[in-house]
Design a protein around this motif. Structure first.
Motif, short mmCIF file in Angstrom:
data_model
loop_
_atom_site.label_atom_id
_atom_site.label_comp_id
_atom_site.label_asym_id
_atom_site.label_seq_id
_atom_site.Cartn_x
_atom_site.Cartn_y
_atom_site.Cartn_z
N SER A 108 0.84 -1.20 0.00
CA SER A 108 0.00 0.00 0.00
C SER A 108 0.87 1.25 0.00
O SER A 108 1.68 1.46 0.91
N TYR A 109 0.70 2.08 -1.06
CA TYR A 109 1.38 3.37 -1.11
C TYR A 109 0.77 4.20 -2.23
O TYR A 109 0.72 3.77 -3.38
N SER A 161 -1.90 9.73 0.41
CA SER A 161 -1.31 9.47 1.72
C SER A 161 0.17 9.16 1.56
O SER A 161 0.56 8.41 0.67
N PRO A 162 0.99 9.73 2.44
CA PRO A 162 2.43 9.44 2.36
C PRO A 162 2.79 8.12 3.04
O PRO A 162 3.95 7.74 3.04
N ALA A 163 1.82 7.44 3.63
CA ALA A 163 2.10 6.21 4.37
C ALA A 163 2.33 5.05 3.40
O ALA A 163 1.64 4.91 2.38
N ALA A 164 3.32 4.22 3.73
CA ALA A 164 3.63 3.02 2.94
C ALA A 164 3.57 1.81 3.87
O ALA A 164 4.15 1.83 4.96
N THR A 165 2.86 0.77 3.44
CA THR A 165 2.70 -0.42 4.27
C THR A 165 3.33 -1.63 3.58
O THR A 165 3.12 -1.85 2.38
N VAL A 191 5.94 6.41 7.50
CA VAL A 191 5.70 7.74 6.94
C VAL A 191 7.03 8.48 6.93
O VAL A 191 7.66 8.65 7.99
N ASN A 192 7.47 8.85 5.73
CA ASN A 192 8.75 9.55 5.57
C ASN A 192 9.90 8.76 6.19
O ASN A 192 10.80 9.31 6.85
#
Length: 322
Positions: free
Chosen positions: A122-123, A128-132, A189-190
């Protein structure tokens, strides 16, 4: 006429004498055996998909757009490696022939069916800057209760040893394939980790009726008038086709989430139940072949797969003869 009657009488007497001799030489009629076995797998095949995941061992490296598949290895194996315990009843028709019926409980060793390390799932930088990322391991194990009728040929006794051979069929009465999957979801995040979720699920696959083949060579050794020790080397071969699958457990960080929608899993009857078929089509309840008509309140239809339980094993135990 008298001559024929004499010959007939002589034949009857001879047969009676042979029967009495055979009965006298016959070591037992009924016997019972109690034993334990360990099997090693003999054939490896590619495991079926697990939760939509191919039977691969995948390793991903890098982050965000650079997250790429670095290595992939096919996961193969068999559930023919494991332990078995059982009790057997046998009856000898003669010094050479007999039949047996065994009731056994078999539990295989756990086998890795699929594995993934550090895959980006997920990105979306626009929203959203969140990456999973996810890492997971799926382990399978078979537990089964089976009946095994067999024909036995005894090869003669010498010095307390009596070797024999036997062939039979394996009839599973009840069994399941339990698939336990551990998933670790990490969100960044970042470049800084902001969340971590440990998810655990247990799927139980029930099989279609099947039948297998077994053959063994062994020997018994007299320890006393009624007690013997025995050892057998056995080959068994059969495969099991899935009939249904149900997710019985799903937790996130130890909390039950089986019937709760989360960011990683939907809560529906279709998500927790699957019916397996030889083929699926446009009328099946499948997102693959009938996305427009898919019904979340019914079990998902999917293609049936199979797993092997072939192996060679050693059985040792005690035999009691009546």
């Amino acid at each position: 006429m008298k001559k024929n009657l004499f010959l007939l009488g002589l034949m009857v007497c001879s047969m009676a004498t042979m029967a009495q001799t055979e009965k006298a030489d016959k070591p037992e009629s009924w016997y019972f055996k109690l034993g334990g076995s360990y099997f090693n797998q003999t054939a490896s095949t590619e495991f079926p998909e697990v939760g939509g995941q191919l039977p691969n061992r995948d390793v991903y490296t890098g982050t965000l757009a650079a997250n790429k598949l670095a290595s992939r290895e096919s996961v193969t194996g068999s559930f023919g490696q494991g332990f078995r315990s059982g009790i057997t009843g046998g009856y000898r028709f003669s010094t050479r022939l007999g039949v047996e019926l065994s009731a056994n409980y078999y539990i295989s060793n756990s086998k890795t069916m699929a594995q993934t390390t550090n895959r980006l799932i997920s990105y979306n930088p626009a929203t959203s800057p969140a990456a999973t990322y996810v890492s997971f391991t799926a382990e399978g194990q078979i537990k089964a209760f089976e009946l095994t009728p067999a024909l036995v040929m005894f090869l003669g006794e010498a010095h307390g040893f009596e070797p024999y051979t036997k062939v039979g069929v394996i009839v599973p009465v009840h069994g399941t394939l339990d698939i336990k999957t551990d998933r670790q979801y990490t969100t960044f995040v970042n470049g800084a980790q902001v969340a971590a979720t440990d998810a655990y699920s247990k799927d139980v696959v029930k099989p279609n009726a099947t039948i297998g083949f077994t053959a063994a060579v062994g020997t018994s050794y007299k320890l006393g008038k009624h007690i013997s020790a025995f050892a057998e080397i056995e080959y068994r071969n059969f495969t099991v086709h899935g009939k249904t699958k149900e997710t019985e457990i799903y937790t996130e960080n130890g909390v039950d989430k089986l019937n709760t929608t989360t960011s990683f899993r939907a809560a529906s009857y279709a998500a927790n139940h699957t019916n397996y078929h030889s083929s699926i089509n446009g009328t099946s309840n499948s997102t693959v072949t009938n996305a427009a008509g898919f019904d979340n309140t019914k079990a998902t239809d999917d293609i049936s797969s199979y797993v092997g339980i072939s192996g060679v094993g050693l059985t040792v135990g005690l035999k009691y003869s009546l």
